[in-house]
Design a protein around this motif. Structure first.
Motif, mmCIF file in Angstrom:
data_model
loop_
_atom_site.group_PDB
_atom_site.id
_atom_site.type_symbol
_atom_site.label_atom_id
_atom_site.label_comp_id
_atom_site.label_asym_id
_atom_site.label_seq_id
_atom_site.Cartn_x
_atom_site.Cartn_y
_atom_site.Cartn_z
ATOM 1 N N GLU A 1 36.078 -11.667 1.232
ATOM 2 C CA GLU A 1 36.398 -11.469 2.650
ATOM 3 C C GLU A 1 35.490 -12.340 3.526
ATOM 4 N N GLU A 2 34.245 -12.418 3.154
ATOM 5 C CA GLU A 2 33.314 -13.251 3.910
ATOM 6 C C GLU A 2 33.706 -14.734 3.793
ATOM 7 N N LYS A 3 34.173 -15.142 2.605
ATOM 8 C CA LYS A 3 34.623 -16.522 2.408
ATOM 9 C C LYS A 3 35.850 -16.813 3.267
ATOM 10 N N ALA A 4 36.762 -15.823 3.365
ATOM 11 C CA ALA A 4 37.966 -16.006 4.193
ATOM 12 C C ALA A 4 37.574 -16.203 5.653
ATOM 13 N N GLU A 5 36.610 -15.446 6.127
ATOM 14 C CA GLU A 5 36.136 -15.567 7.504
ATOM 15 C C GLU A 5 35.517 -16.960 7.729
ATOM 16 N N LEU A 6 34.750 -17.397 6.711
ATOM 17 C CA LEU A 6 34.144 -18.729 6.822
ATOM 18 C C LEU A 6 35.215 -19.816 6.893
ATOM 19 N N ALA A 7 36.263 -19.699 6.057
ATOM 20 C CA ALA A 7 37.342 -20.694 6.045
ATOM 21 C C ALA A 7 38.057 -20.748 7.386
#
Length: 235
Positions: free
Chosen positions: A72-78
């Motif tokens: 989820e954190e990676k999705a936010e970063l993307a």
């Protein structure tokens, strides 16, 4: 299958085997206690394995939840970098991790439920085992007492005791006969004590006879004197 249903099958099987072989209750009690102790060892071993499995599944659940949080954190970063394609892929991975975590949580709940049941049954088995051990001595004592009473009853009913008493009576009659024979040998025979006792008795009789004669002579003289006095008065 619960440990008690399994344990009951084992006990019933062994009890039937014992009854078929006509074994004594003492052995049966020992066997039941031994089966309970063996089952308790198995249950404790199973409990240890279940606790270990619970820890392992809990660790996997936490791992999947952490992995889902990471995606989820990676999705936010993307998204912050205007990479919707990467964000979409990250969310898909997050969904897979969350689904795996949910599946593991369901499995963990089943393990926890089984562990609660296992611990409850273990406690019951420990209580039953303690009760069986406390009653073991009483059961054995009662069995020994009943066996002794049964032996006595069998001997009484078989007439063995009556026969023995009959022999005692025969011995007593024989001894009475022997005593009578001994006494018969003594008939007509006088001991030294008997001789002296006879002399003493004869002496007493002679003394009494002499005293009686003297008494009678006294009475006779008294009668003669009275008669003489009477004649003198008439003359």
């Amino acid at each position: 299958m619960g440990i008690f249903s399994r344990f009951t099958d084992i006990i019933n099987s062994n009890i039937n085997s014992i009854l078929d072989k006509a074994e004594d209750p003492e052995k049966m009690v020992r066997l039941i206690i031994q089966e309970m102790e063996d089952t308790l060892v198995e249950v404790r071993s199973a409990s240890a394995k279940t606790i270990a499995a619970k820890k392992d599944v809990t660790h996997q659940v936490n791992k999947m939840k952490a992995e889902a949080q990471g995606w989820e954190e990676k999705a936010e970063l993307a998204l912050s970098k205007d990479r919707e394609d990467l964000a979409r892929a990250a969310l898909q991975e997050r969904a897979k991790a969350a689904e795996a975590a949910e599946t593991l949580e369901n499995e963990l709940q089943i393990i926890e439920d089984e562990l609660v049941k296992l611990q409850s049954e273990t406690t019951q088995l420990q209580e039953k085992l303690a009760d069986a051990k406390s009653r073991q001595k009483t059961i054995i004592m009662r069995q020994n007492t009943v066996s002794s009473r049964l032996q006595v009853k069998k001997r009484l009913d078989s007439g063995t005791v009556d026969a023995a008493m009959g022999k005692f009576e025969q011995f007593e009659r024989k001894i009475d006969d022997l005593e009578s024979q001994v006494e018969a040998y003594d008939v007509g025979k006088r001991s030294l004590k008997d001789e002296f006792a006879s002399l003493e008795t004869e002496g007493k009789i002679e003394d009494e006879l002499a005293a009686l004669k003297q008494k009678m002579q006294g009475k006779s003289k008294s009668s003669n004197v009275t008669a003489v006095k009477s004649k003198t008065k008439k003359a």
